[in-house]
Design a protein around this motif. Structure first.
Motif, PDB file in Angstrom:
ATOM      1  N   ILE A 135       0.898  -1.183  -0.026  1.00  0.00           N
ATOM      2  CA  ILE A 135       0.020   0.086  -0.129  1.00  0.00           C
ATOM      3  C   ILE A 135       1.040   1.353   0.089  1.00  0.00           C
ATOM      4  CG2 ILE A 135      -1.723   1.377   1.299  1.00  0.00           C
ATOM      5  CD1 ILE A 135      -2.770  -1.326   2.386  1.00  0.00           C
ATOM      6  N   ILE A 136       0.880   2.195  -0.978  1.00  0.00           N
ATOM      7  CA  ILE A 136       1.618   3.066  -1.114  1.00  0.00           C
ATOM      8  C   ILE A 136       0.542   4.461  -1.280  1.00  0.00           C
ATOM      9  CG2 ILE A 136       3.239   4.601  -2.727  1.00  0.00           C
ATOM     10  CD1 ILE A 136       4.136   1.708  -3.807  1.00  0.00           C
ATOM     11  N   THR A 137       1.158   5.449  -0.557  1.00  0.00           N
ATOM     12  CA  THR A 137       0.352   6.556  -0.508  1.00  0.00           C
ATOM     13  C   THR A 137       1.058   7.900  -1.142  1.00  0.00           C
ATOM     14  OG1 THR A 137      -1.121   5.913   1.123  1.00  0.00           O
ATOM     15  CG2 THR A 137      -1.116   8.302   0.825  1.00  0.00           C
ATOM     16  N   ILE A 138       0.448   8.520  -2.128  1.00  0.00           N
ATOM     17  CA  ILE A 138       1.476   9.753  -2.597  1.00  0.00           C
ATOM     18  C   ILE A 138       1.158  10.901  -1.484  1.00  0.00           C
ATOM     19  CG2 ILE A 138       1.930  11.185  -4.325  1.00  0.00           C
ATOM     20  CD1 ILE A 138       2.434   8.291  -4.796  1.00  0.00           C
ATOM     21  N   SER A 139       1.968  11.295  -0.628  1.00  0.00           N
ATOM     22  CA  SER A 139       1.632  12.230   0.490  1.00  0.00           C
ATOM     23  C   SER A 139       2.242  13.588  -0.292  1.00  0.00           C
ATOM     24  CB  SER A 139       2.303  11.820   1.656  1.00  0.00           C
ATOM     25  OG  SER A 139       1.743  12.828   2.571  1.00  0.00           O
TER      26      SER A 139
END
Length: 240
Positions: A135-139
């Motif tokens: 799970i990768i979140t572009i913050s």
């Protein structure tokens, strides 16, 4: 990443999300793409015109739990599994606190924070069952420091950092990796700006962020990359 893995990418209609979709397609990933407008279907057609046919699209509100659960179920029905979730959808505005109204504040939190929560929650049962997933979140780099006129946007990115860190600890025993990518200035349509203007020529490109996603998702199973920070050389970035 291995060929034929399945990835869900939110906010894939344009900008960073679209670049991520193309980079994933290039390495043989099956794609389930999410957007808030009909423009998301244009991304699918462009991918198919480029020779990438394992792609489905969904026009949904990422903050809506039922809609996100439904699209995850449709993804699994179509492709058999979900290996990667990229929480990319996001909005932002820049105003003084005293000029920000509650509706604006609520909306940016719904998309930037609730959307990450809802999407992550929806894929967890499938990833837990097979004991694998990323799970990768572009913050944003403003999840590490503060800026004036950006209280709402900055607050959402701090929230995303906290959420991702806690989730990572909850799910690592199931072989699920959780990480954030925190870009600085990127040449996109963010905040209703134009892409490709002269004043942005030395900014990061959407493809640079997409490459970071591939790097994070391609780490060996026993390895987790918790966070990547990237920004253009011209950007004055506070180290502490």
């Amino acid at each position: 990443m291995q060929k034929n893995q399945v990835a869900i990418v939110t906010g894939a209609s344009r900008g960073i999300g679209k670049a991520i979709a193309f980079k994933l397609a290039e390495i043989g990933t099956k794609l389930s793409l999410v957007g808030s407008s009909e423009e998301i279907h244009k991304t699918r057609e462009e991918l198919r015109e480029a020779g990438f046919h394992e792609v489905i699209t969904h026009q949904v509100d990422v903050s809506n739990e039922e809609q996100m659960q439904d699209l995850v179920e449709k993804t699994v029905s179509q492709f058999g599994t979900v290996d990667v979730l990229v929480n990319n959808a996001g909005i932002g505005f820049f105003k003084l606190v005293e000029d920000t109204n509650v509706d604006e504040w609520r909306k940016v939190f719904e998309v930037n924070v609730q959307g990450v929560f809802v999407g992550s929650k929806a894929v967890l049962p499938y990833m837990k069952e097979k004991k694998f997933g990323t799970i990768i979140t572009i913050s944003s780099d403003v999840g590490r420091y503060t800026i004036p006129n950006g209280a709402a946007y900055t607050a959402t990115k701090y929230a995303v950092q906290g959420f991702s860190g806690a989730l990572a600890q909850e799910v690592r025993e199931y072989g699920i990796r959780v990480g954030t990518i925190n870009p600085g200035m990127v040449d996109t349509y963010f905040n209703n700006s134009e892409q490709g203007t002269d004043d942005k020529k030395e900014w990061l490109k959407a493809e640079n962020v997409a490459e970071a996603v591939i790097y994070m998702a391609s780490a060996p199973k026993h390895m987790v990359i918790d966070e990547i920070v990237l920004h253009p050389l011209i950007q004055q970035y506070p180290i502490s």
